[in-house]
Design a protein around this motif. Structure first.
Motif, PDB file in Angstrom:
ATOM      1  N   PRO A  45       0.797  -1.233   0.000  1.00 17.97           N
ATOM      2  CA  PRO A  45       0.000   0.000   0.000  1.00 17.97           C
ATOM      3  C   PRO A  45       0.828   1.280   0.000  1.00 17.97           C
ATOM      4  O   PRO A  45       0.517   2.228  -0.716  1.00 17.97           O
ATOM      5  N   GLU A  46       1.903   1.326   0.791  1.00 12.58           N
ATOM      6  CA  GLU A  46       2.691   2.557   0.869  1.00 12.58           C
ATOM      7  C   GLU A  46       3.440   2.837  -0.431  1.00 12.58           C
ATOM      8  O   GLU A  46       3.601   3.988  -0.837  1.00 12.58           O
ATOM      9  N   ILE A  47       3.869   1.784  -1.126  1.00 16.46           N
ATOM     10  CA  ILE A  47       4.553   1.956  -2.408  1.00 16.46           C
ATOM     11  C   ILE A  47       3.546   2.344  -3.484  1.00 16.46           C
ATOM     12  O   ILE A  47       3.785   3.252  -4.284  1.00 16.46           O
ATOM     13  N   ALA A  48       2.398   1.669  -3.498  1.00 18.82           N
ATOM     14  CA  ALA A  48       1.353   1.994  -4.469  1.00 18.82           C
ATOM     15  C   ALA A  48       0.903   3.453  -4.300  1.00 18.82           C
ATOM     16  O   ALA A  48       0.721   4.170  -5.291  1.00 18.82           O
ATOM     17  N   ALA A  49       0.751   3.896  -3.059  1.00 17.19           N
ATOM     18  CA  ALA A  49       0.330   5.279  -2.800  1.00 17.19           C
ATOM     19  C   ALA A  49       1.392   6.266  -3.268  1.00 17.19           C
ATOM     20  O   ALA A  49       1.072   7.295  -3.870  1.00 17.19           O
ATOM     21  N   ALA A  50       2.646   5.961  -3.008  1.00 16.09           N
ATOM     22  CA  ALA A  50       3.737   6.853  -3.434  1.00 16.09           C
ATOM     23  C   ALA A  50       3.802   6.935  -4.949  1.00 16.09           C
ATOM     24  O   ALA A  50       3.930   8.025  -5.521  1.00 16.09           O
ATOM     25  N   ARG A  51       3.709   5.801  -5.617  1.00 20.38           N
ATOM     26  CA  ARG A  51       3.749   5.793  -7.092  1.00 20.38           C
ATOM     27  C   ARG A  51       2.567   6.577  -7.658  1.00 20.38           C
ATOM     28  O   ARG A  51       2.713   7.314  -8.618  1.00 20.38           O
ATOM     29  N   LYS A  52       1.398   6.417  -7.055  1.00 16.45           N
ATOM     30  CA  LYS A  52       0.207   7.138  -7.517  1.00 16.45           C
ATOM     31  C   LYS A  52       0.392   8.643  -7.341  1.00 16.45           C
ATOM     32  O   LYS A  52       0.054   9.431  -8.223  1.00 16.45           O
ATOM     33  N   ALA A  53       0.960   9.024  -6.200  1.00 15.73           N
ATOM     34  CA  ALA A  53       1.138  10.447  -5.895  1.00 15.73           C
ATOM     35  C   ALA A  53       2.130  11.128  -6.835  1.00 15.73           C
ATOM     36  O   ALA A  53       1.988  12.304  -7.133  1.00 15.73           O
ATOM     37  N   ILE A  54       3.129  10.383  -7.318  1.00 15.43           N
ATOM     38  CA  ILE A  54       4.165  11.009  -8.145  1.00 15.43           C
ATOM     39  C   ILE A  54       4.083  10.649  -9.627  1.00 15.43           C
ATOM     40  O   ILE A  54       4.908  11.095 -10.416  1.00 15.43           O
ATOM     41  N   GLU A  55       3.068   9.893 -10.025  1.00 23.39           N
ATOM     42  CA  GLU A  55       3.026   9.377 -11.392  1.00 23.39           C
ATOM     43  C   GLU A  55       3.027  10.455 -12.466  1.00 23.39           C
ATOM     44  O   GLU A  55       3.526  10.234 -13.565  1.00 23.39           O
ATOM     45  N   LYS A  56       2.505  11.608 -12.193  1.00 25.83           N
ATOM     46  CA  LYS A  56       2.442  12.662 -13.202  1.00 25.83           C
ATOM     47  C   LYS A  56       3.529  13.722 -13.003  1.00 25.83           C
ATOM     48  O   LYS A  56       3.620  14.664 -13.774  1.00 25.83           O
ATOM     49  N   HIS A  57       4.329  13.581 -11.982  1.00 22.89           N
ATOM     50  CA  HIS A  57       5.372  14.566 -11.697  1.00 22.89           C
ATOM     51  C   HIS A  57       6.552  14.411 -12.642  1.00 22.89           C
ATOM     52  O   HIS A  57       6.934  13.303 -13.002  1.00 22.89           O
ATOM     53  N   VAL A  58       7.121  15.514 -13.000  1.00 25.19           N
ATOM     54  CA  VAL A  58       8.363  15.507 -13.770  1.00 25.19           C
ATOM     55  C   VAL A  58       9.527  15.481 -12.785  1.00 25.19           C
ATOM     56  O   VAL A  58      10.515  14.795 -12.973  1.00 25.19           O
ATOM     57  N   ILE A  59       9.385  16.223 -11.717  1.00 22.21           N
ATOM     58  CA  ILE A  59      10.377  16.235 -10.642  1.00 22.21           C
ATOM     59  C   ILE A  59       9.719  15.559  -9.443  1.00 22.21           C
ATOM     60  O   ILE A  59       8.608  15.925  -9.035  1.00 22.21           O
ATOM     61  N   VAL A  60      10.390  14.584  -8.897  1.00 17.22           N
ATOM     62  CA  VAL A  60       9.813  13.811  -7.796  1.00 17.22           C
ATOM     63  C   VAL A  60       9.792  14.644  -6.521  1.00 17.22           C
ATOM     64  O   VAL A  60      10.802  15.210  -6.114  1.00 17.22           O
TER      65      VAL A  60
END
Length: 108
Positions: free
Chosen positions: A75-90
């Motif tokens: 869950p914590e990895i899935a949430a992080a990936r979801k939160a940054i999926e559209k970011h150009v800069i993490v």
């Protein structure tokens, strides 16, 4: 390490394509995996990190995909990936355990 991040050389591309096709045939959801897991440069890093030994690179790349697919289910990895999926800069504040890590940094 800097050389590992160089763009793909022409001589590497055919080996990378061969590794990709071999792994793609074994991994049912290969086309659905995030680009950062399956990009040519990712495969090149496995190749470069193993003295251009295609067999070793293929095996380790396959194993890494299996491991990262399992990680992405957490869950914590899935949430992080979801939160940054559209970011150009993490934005590192979205990474799991950011609060704990930043508190340790402040304490140090």
């Amino acid at each position: 390490m800097e050389a590992e991040l160089n763009w793909i050389e022409e001589a590497e591309q055919s080996v990378i394509d061969t590794i990709r096709e071999a792994v793609k045939s074994d991994v049912a959801d290969f086309g659905e995996l995030p680009d950062d897991m399956t990009h040519d440069l990712t495969i090149a890093r496995f190749l470069r990190g193993n003295a251009s030994d295609a067999k070793v690179a293929e095996d380790l790349f396959r194993r890494s995909l299996e491991h990262r697919r399992e990680l992405n289910k957490r869950p914590e990895i899935a949430a992080a990936r979801k939160a940054i999926e559209k970011h150009v800069i993490v934005d590192i504040s979205h990474l799991p355990f950011f609060d704990e890590l930043s508190e340790k940094e402040i304490a140090a």
